[in-house]
Design an enzyme around this catalytic site. Structure first.
Site, PDB file in Angstrom:
ATOM      1  CD  GLU A 144      35.942  55.483  48.372  1.00 59.41           C
ATOM      2  OE1 GLU A 144      34.964  54.784  48.071  1.00 59.41           O
ATOM      3  OE2 GLU A 144      36.653  56.056  47.539  1.00 59.41           O
ATOM      4  CE  LYS A 188      40.934  48.238  53.179  1.00 56.74           C
ATOM      5  NZ  LYS A 188      40.329  46.953  53.553  1.00 56.74           N
ATOM      6  CG  ASP A 191      36.112  43.495  57.090  1.00 53.78           C
ATOM      7  OD1 ASP A 191      36.937  43.201  56.210  1.00 53.78           O
ATOM      8  OD2 ASP A 191      36.124  43.011  58.231  1.00 53.78           O
ATOM      9  CE1 TYR A 197      37.197  49.518  44.917  1.00 51.28           C
ATOM     10  CE2 TYR A 197      35.775  48.751  46.695  1.00 51.28           C
ATOM     11  CZ  TYR A 197      36.801  48.515  45.794  1.00 51.28           C
ATOM     12  OH  TYR A 197      37.411  47.303  45.762  1.00 51.28           O
ATOM     13  CE  LYS A 245      43.140  47.177  56.479  1.00 50.54           C
ATOM     14  NZ  LYS A 245      43.882  45.948  56.750  1.00 50.54           N
ATOM     15  CB  CYS A 285      44.824  35.529 101.736  1.00 51.66           C
ATOM     16  SG  CYS A 285      44.980  37.249 101.255  1.00 51.66           S
ATOM     17  CB  CYS A 296      46.527  38.519 105.258  1.00 48.05           C
ATOM     18  SG  CYS A 296      45.096  37.468 104.996  1.00 48.05           S
ATOM     19  CB  CYS A 342      41.052  36.573 101.854  1.00 45.97           C
ATOM     20  SG  CYS A 342      41.873  36.968 103.408  1.00 45.97           S
ATOM     21  CB  CYS A 400      42.878  40.441 104.529  1.00 48.67           C
ATOM     22  SG  CYS A 400      43.853  40.387 103.028  1.00 48.67           S
TER      23      CYS A 400
HETATM   24 ZN   LIG Z   1      43.882  38.061 103.047  1.00 49.34          ZN
END
Ligand SMILES: [Zn+2]
Length: 669
Positions: free
Chosen positions: A116, A118, A120, A231, A317, A411, A414, A429, A434
C-alpha cells in the site's frame, strides 16, 4: 578532516538539528524540509562513525522516539505502535526478501505480500468500546501517546460507531490503526489564507496535520478537514492475512488505500513501487513511499522483531528530492548570448536518486537573495529531470572562513570586459567572437529544436573547434568524412553516419532556422510567428522595427534584438556563407485551417504521435502552442494520465479534446 575540525562541525550540526527538532516536535513548525533535516542527521552519523570518541549522550543520533506533550492526557498502547525499517531502493527490497528467505526457507516458498502507499501523515490508534469510538491517540513514543479524541471525532472519515460485520460478533474492544493527514488541496488553501493574514506559512501537509490534531480546541481541527485512512486491525477477528484485514476495515466503516494490492512475487511489488512513483504527483495526498508486508499474519508473527521494528514489513521510500551539502566553489559559465551564469560546485551528494555536484545560481541577484557565500552549507533540491537548485543557505553552520562571491570584471574564457545592462540582471561578455560564446552557439545550432543533427554533440563540436576544422556553424555543412576521421573516436562508419545526418538536416523549416540563429529574445514560439508572418527569410531580414513589433508575440526587446542581429556585419557574412548550403522550406499557406489562430495546450501522453510532433502539426496548420492554462487557451488536448492542467482547464470552462477528436481536427484541416 582533522579531529579538531570534525568536533567543530559536529557541535554545529548538533545545535542546528536540535533547533529544527524543537521547532518541529514541540512547536509543530518547520523551517526546512524533512529530507534536508535527514541529510544533516546523516552527515552527523557519518562523522560520529568516523570519530566514535566524539559521540556524546546528548547527540540527536542517540535519541529514540519523542515524548508526549504534557497538555494532553497520556494513553498507553496495549500493543506498541511499531515503526518500520526503511528501504531506499530495489536492491534494499531484494535484500529484505532474501533475509526473510534465509530466516525461514520453508515459509519462503509460499511468501506473498500486501502493498500500500505510505501516506505522509500521523499514525493514530483508535479504540472502540462496544462499537463506539472512545479514544483516539497519537503514536507518541510507540508505547505512550497523547489523547486527541476530541479532534479525531471531527474527522468525517472516522466512524463514530463501527458497522456490524454480518455473521460475526463485534469484540468488546476493537483497535484500528491508520494515518491522519491533510490533502494537498486543503494544505494549499490553508497556506493561502495564512499568507493573506500575514502569518508564517506551513512547511508541509504532515506538519500542518500534526499541528491541527494537537490543538486543544476541536474547532480548529474541524475547519482543516483532516482525513483518516486505516491500514491495520490489531484486534483478532480471525483474520489470517493482511489483505483480509483491509477488507474487514472497509466493512467496519473505514477507508483503506484505494491503490493497495496483493502481490504474489517480489517482481509485482517492484512494479507497484514504480507505478506509484509515477502517479505520485497526481495523488490527492502527499506520500513518501510504499509499505510492503508479508501477507500471512502467522508468518508475519513468526518473523518477529529486529530492534524496534517488525521483520515482516518494510517501508520503501522514494528518493529524497532535497539534501544538504557544501558549496565548494562558485564558477562562471558563459552562454551563447554572452551572458555569464554563476554555477555552484558542490560537494557531491545524492538527490532524487542521482549524484549532484553542480547547481545553477542563475544570476548575481539570486546569490544575493539566498545570501550565499562560498563554503556555505546549503539545501539543494531536484524535481524530476530539472537541473538542481539551491533553495536555502544554513548560515548557522558557518565557520567564518566563507568567502563572498563577486562577478568577474573580465570574461573567464576570453578575458574581455564584462558589462551589465541597466535593465537586466545578467552580466555579459562584450566580445561577440568570444570562444566561450561561440561554442554555446554551435551547441544551439545543432540542438533538437534547431537543425537537430543526430550524433553531433558538445564533445565532437569542441574537438572540431579546437582542431580548427570549423570556425562558424556554416562549416558544419561542408564537413567531410576525411576531416572527421582525423578526430579521436571516429571510424569510417561513424564518420559516414554523421555526414549523412548533416545532409538530412540541411533541409530545415523557416521557423526552425530562425530559432537556430540563437538571436536573443527569439524563442521557439516567436520564431514560429515570425516564419508565418513573413513567409520567407529574405522578407524577415528586410523587415522594419515597426513591422516586427506589430506581430503578436514579438515584443520590443525581440524586435530590437532582431534588428541588431541583421545589422551586424559579422552576422551578414555568416549568413552569406550559410544560406547557399541549406534549403529553407517556407510555411504552407494555412488560411482555411480550422486550427488557424487557435491556441493549444497538451497534457498527458498521446498514443499516435509524440508531443513534439503534435505541437509541430498545430503550428504547421496555423495554430499556436502555449505553455500554461489560462483564459486565452482555446483547446486543451487530453492524453493518457492527464495532470493538474485538466482540472484547471475544467474550472475555467476551456474546451478539452480527446486525442481522437484532435486527430480528426488536424485531418480535416
Ligand atoms: Zn568572452
Amino acid at each position: 578532516m582533522t579531529k579538531h575540525e570534525a568536533k567543530q562541525r559536529i557541535d554545529k550540526l548538533k545545535k542546528e538539528i536540535e533547533h529544527h527538532r524543537y521547532l518541529y516536535h514541540v512547536l509543530d513548525k518547520a523551517e526546512i524540509s524533512d529530507a534536508a533535516l535527514d541529510s544533516l542527521k546523516n552527515e552527523l552519523v557519518q562523522l560520529e562513525e568516523q570519530f566514535p570518541e566524539l559521540v556524546t549522550s546528548d547527540s540527536p543520533t542517540q535519541r529514540v522516539g519523542g515524548e508526549a506533550l504534557s497538555t494532553f492526557a497520556k494513553v498507553e498502547h496495549q500493543t506498541p505502535m511499531l515503526s518500520l525499517n526503511d528501504a531506499f531502493s530495489e536492491e534494499d527490497l531484494q535484500a529484505w526478501v532474501e533475509r526473510l528467505q534465509r530466516l525461514d526457507p520453508a515459509a519462503a516458498a509460499k511468501l506473498d505480500f500486501f502493498v500500500e502507499t505510505k501516506i505522509d501523515g500521523l499514525a493514530m490508534s483508535l479504540i472502540y468500546e462496544n462499537g463506539v469510538l472512545t479514544i483516539g491517540a497519537t503514536r507518541g513514543n510507540g508505547r505512550v501517546g497523547e489523547d486527541v479524541t476530541h479532534n479525531i471525532r471531527t474527522i468525517e472519515s472516522v466512524p463514530l460507531r463501527l458497522r456490524p460485520i454480518p455473521g460475526r460478533p463485534l469484540p468488546a474492544r476493537v483497535e484500528v490503526r491508520g494515518e491522519v493527514y491533510l490533502t494537498k488541496k486543503m494544505f494549499a488553501q490553508i497556506n493561502a489564507q495564512r499568507k493573506k493574514n500575514d502569518e508564517p506559512l506551513y512547511m508541509n501537509p504532515r506538519n500542518t496535520a500534526a499541528g491541527s490534531i494537537r490543538q486543544l480546541d476541536p474547532k480548529m481541527a474541524a475547519e482543516r478537514d483532516l482525513q483518516f485512512l486505516a491500514y491495520a486491525l490489531p484486534t483478532d477477528f480471525g483474520q489470517k492475512t493482511h489483505k483480509e484485514e483491509h477488507e474487514l476495515l472497509q466493512i467496519l466503516g473505514f477507508r483503506t488505500d484505494p491503490d493497495d494490492r496483493f502481490c504474489t512475487s517480489l517482481k509485482e511489488v517492484i512494479q507497484f513501487y514504480h507505478a506509484i512513483a509515477k502517479k505520485r504527483e497526481k495523488l490527492s495526498c502527499q506520500i513518501d513511499g510504499i509499505v510492503v508486508q508479508v501477507n500471512s499474519n502467522a508468518l508475519f508473527q513468526r518473523f518477529g522483531m529486529v530492534g524496534k521494528a517488525p521483520r515482516g514489513a518494510i517501508a520503501v521510500k522514494f528518493p529524497a528530492e532535497q539534501a544538504t551539502t557544501v558549496v565548494e566553489d562558485i564558477q562562471v559559465q558563459i552562454g551563447r548570448t554572452g551572458a555569464l551564469t554563476p554555477v555552484a560546485h558542490l560537494r557531491p551528494v545524492q538527490v532524487a536518486g542521482s549524484t549532484v555536484s553542480r547547481a545553477t545560481l542563475h544570476n548575481i541577484d539570486e546569490i544575493h537573495r539566498l545570501g550565499l557565500k562560498i563554503g556555505d552549507t546549503v539545501i539543494v533540491e531536484k524535481a524530476g529531470d530539472i537541473i538542481p537548485d539551491i533553495v536555502q543557505v544554513l548560515p548557522n553552520l558557518r565557520t567564518g572562513r566563507e568567502r563572498t562571491f563577486r562577478m568577474p570584471k573580465t570574461c573567464p574564457v576570453c578575458g574581455s570586459q564584462t558589462t551589465r545592462k541597466a535593465s537586466e540582471v545578467a552580466y555579459y561578455c562584450t566580445n561577440s567572437a568570444c570562444f566561450g560564446q561561440q561554442k554555446e552557439r554551435f551547441y544551439h545550432v545543432v540542438s533538437k529544436k534547431a537543425f537537430d543533427i543526430d550524433g553531433l554533440g558538445p564533445k565532437i563540436i569542441d574537438q572540431l573547434l579546437e582542431t580548427q576544422l570549423m570556425s562558424t556553424p556554416a562549416d558544419i555543412f561542408t564537413l567531410k568524412e576525411e576531416e572527421l576521421l582525423q578526430l579521436e573516436g571516429f571510424a569510417e562508419k561513424s564518420a559516414q553516419n554523421l555526414v549523412n545526418a548533416i545532409q538530412v538536416a540541411r533541409h530545415i523549416s523557416l521557423a526552425r532556422f530562425i530559432f537556430a540563429l540563437g538571436i536573443r529574445h527569439v524563442g521557439e514560439q516567436t520564431a514560429v510567428m515570425l516564419a508565418e508572418c513573413f513567409g520567407s527569410f529574405k522578407k524577415l531580414q528586410q523587415a522594419t522595427r515597426e513591422e516586427l513589433e506589430a506581430i503578436h508575440d514579438v515584443g520590443p526587446a525581440a524586435a530590437e534584438s532582431l534588428r541588431a542581429y541583421f545589422a551586424d556585419t559579422a552576422n551578414q557574412q555568416f549568413l552569406e556563407q550559410l544560406l547557399p548550403l541549406i534549403t529553407i522550406t517556407a510555411p504552407k499557406k494555412i488560411r482555411n485551417s480550422k486550427l488557424a489562430g487557435k491556441s493549444f495546450l497538451f497534457t498527458g501522453s498521446l498514443q499516435s504521435m509524440t508531443r513534439e510532433d503534435a505541437k509541430n502539426r498545430v503550428r504547421e496548420l496555423g495554430g499556436t502552442v502555449i505553455s500554461t492554462v489560462s483564459k486565452q487557451l482555446d483547446y486543451l488536448v487530453v492524453g493518457d494520465e492527464a495532470g493538474s492542467k485538466l482540472e484547471k482547464a475544467k474550472k475555467l470552462g476551456i474546451t478539452t479534446l480527446t486525442e481522437k477528436v484532435f486527430l480528426h481536427m488536424i485531418r480535416e484541416s
